[in-house]
Structure formats: C-alpha cells, structure tokens
Design an enzyme around this catalytic site. Structure first.
Site, short mmCIF file in Angstrom:
data_model
loop_
_atom_site.label_atom_id
_atom_site.label_comp_id
_atom_site.label_asym_id
_atom_site.label_seq_id
_atom_site.Cartn_x
_atom_site.Cartn_y
_atom_site.Cartn_z
N LEU A 32 69.82 -3.20 83.44
CA LEU A 32 70.29 -4.43 84.08
C LEU A 32 71.67 -4.25 84.71
CD1 LEU A 32 69.19 -7.11 81.45
CD2 LEU A 32 67.88 -6.15 83.36
N ALA A 34 74.49 -6.66 87.66
CA ALA A 34 74.88 -8.02 88.03
C ALA A 34 73.83 -8.72 88.89
CB ALA A 34 76.22 -8.01 88.75
N HIS A 36 70.51 -8.50 88.47
CA HIS A 36 69.58 -9.09 87.50
C HIS A 36 70.19 -10.31 86.82
CE1 HIS A 36 68.17 -4.74 87.35
NE2 HIS A 36 67.05 -5.37 87.63
N LEU A 183 73.25 -3.92 94.91
CA LEU A 183 73.13 -3.47 93.52
C LEU A 183 71.71 -3.00 93.25
CD1 LEU A 183 75.22 -6.04 91.45
CD2 LEU A 183 75.92 -3.85 92.42
#
Length: 277
Positions: A32, A34, A36, A183
């Site tokens: 994970l 940021a 997510h 990301l």
C-alpha cells in the site's frame, strides 16, 4: 482486524447490514501507498463499514517472475491502515479465492481490448474474475478504484453494468508524487536514476494534453510525446493513445471527453499513467 476466511467475513457483513450499516470495499494487492490510502479515506468518509482486501492475484500476472517479484508487505500494510480504523482487512488464503476445481473465468470484451489488454493477454480476465469474487465475498455496496489504472476501472464498470451487480463503482483521482510521478507499488523497484527520470512520462502527457486541447492534430502530437518520453530516459513506449473516456474507443481528434493513456518501460519496470483532456 485481519480476516482470512470467507465465512467469518460474511458473518461480519451480515451483522452490519442487519444494523442498517453501509459497506464499502477497497480491493488491493497490498504494498500500500498513499494512492491506496486515498481510496480508503474516500470509503471511510462515505460508508459505515470499510473492508480493505489484500490479495496478490496470480491470474492477472503474465510473467511468473513479475508475480514472484511483486512486493508482499502485509505487516506494513496493516500498520498503514490502522489510523483509518478499517473494520476488516481481508487477506484471503489462496484456496478461498481459487479452491480446488475452480473452473470459471470472467471475461469483459470491448473496453479490455487494446492498451494494456493488447500487451498483457488474459490480464483483464484475471482482474474481472477476482473482482467478481471479491464483490461476492464482501457484499459491499460501494467499491473504490483509482483512476491511474483507468482501463481497469472501465473494465470493472462494464462488468458491474453487464452483470447487474449491486455495487456502485467509485473512481478516485490519481495520487502523485511532488514531481508528478503517479504513485504505484512498482515505483519501489526503480533504482535512483530511473526514479529521477520517471516523471518524464507525466510531463509528456501534460504537454500533449495541452496541445490537443488547443487544437493540435493528434498523430504528430502523440509522436512528439513518444519522442519526449524516450528522450527523458525511458527505454520503450509500449503504447501512447488518445481514447474516449466513456468506452475507450480510439480517437483521431479530441472532440469529446477523452483520456491520454500510456505505458512505458524504465529501469526494467513497466509504468502506466493517464491524463484527462
């Protein structure tokens, strides 16, 4: 709370629904970041109960090496989720998703064709199959997906519409680093030089988008963007295309809501991105 079996998860969901509470799900493959967490935040704001699923789905990988290299960081992921007070982290054992004798494949045509679908055969069948399973397992009324994987988002929306599944699909904006890089869990695999060069992809998409909105012809604009990506340090541009936002039909002019979508390789890592016109 981590749940690994479908039965206990369903007991929780039934109890929540008996109490009149809404349930949201954020499907992930873990590792994970940021991006997510922005989905979890959106779900937390709109739903009474939130489930985050973590399952590295073998059916959506084209390469055994890629599957083996995909980061698995369950302990770290759980720590990142703790501040959001999610109601369940569903980390199903593989036999819960694909039990012995599993023989069903969910395939969505049309929006799955071309782009990533052309370069990753069977990938979106794997996505559609596991998402169908997760929707059935979690019983969620809302599901949250990032727009970075825009073709995947369109595949899931088509799946839900065609099969009359009772779940609302919420697309959430791409989260980026300060330098524009979208990301992705794959970013962790970039070495220092590749990471420094990687934002060239987004810059090229931005420049092309601005040109297209201003009326520039599509073919030379995309050719210039492709050249800029390669000049920026990428080894290969797998695709760079202008597609209609609704339905992903290829466009020869920017005359309707559209997305500019790209996939490119840098430092041995495949990155994807898109930008809305």
């Amino acid at each position: 709370m981590i749940v690994r079996q479908v039965g206990p998860l369903r007991q929780k969901v039934r109890a929540w629904k008996r109490a009149g509470q809404s349930v949201g799900v954020v499907p992930t493959m873990g590792a994970l970041h940021a991006g997510h967490l922005s989905l979890v935040d959106a779900a937390r704001a709109a739903c009474d109960r939130v489930i985050v699923t973590i399952f590295v789905n073998p059916r959506q990988f084209n390469s055994p090496e890629d599957l083996a290299n995909y980061p698995r960081t369950e302990t770290r992921d759980a720590a990142l989720l703790a501040p959001f007070e999610v109601d369940a982290i569903f980390v199903p054992d593989p036999d819960q998703v694909y039990p012995a004798g599993f023989a069903t494949n969910v395939s969505v045509s049309g929006v799955s064709e071309g782009l990533c679908g052309a370069h990753r055969p069977g990938h979106f069948d794997g996505v559609a199959t596991v998402v169908s399973k997760l929707f059935g397992m979690t019983g969620a009324e809302r599901a949250y997906f990032g727009e970075k994987d825009f073709q995947q988002l369109q595949v899931v929306r088509r799946l839900v519409a065609d099969l009359d599944l009772d779940v609302e699909i919420i697309g959430c904006p791409t989260v980026r680093e300060a330098d524009g890089l979208a990301l992705s869990s794959r970013n962790a695999r970039l070495d220092t030089a590749a990471r420094a060069a990687a934002p060239a992809l987004y810059r090229a998409l931005q420049d092309a988008s601005e040109a297209l909105v201003a009326g520039a012809p599509v073919a030379p604009t995309l050719a210039a963007a492709r050249a800029a990506i390669l000049a920026g340090g990428y080894a290969e541009v797998e695709y760079l295309e202008l597609r209609a936002e609704d339905g992903l039909a290829p466009l020869e002019q920017a005359d309707r809501p559209a997305r500019l979508l790209a996939a490119a390789w840098i430092g041995g890592v495949r990155l994807i991105d898109n930008i809305r016109l």
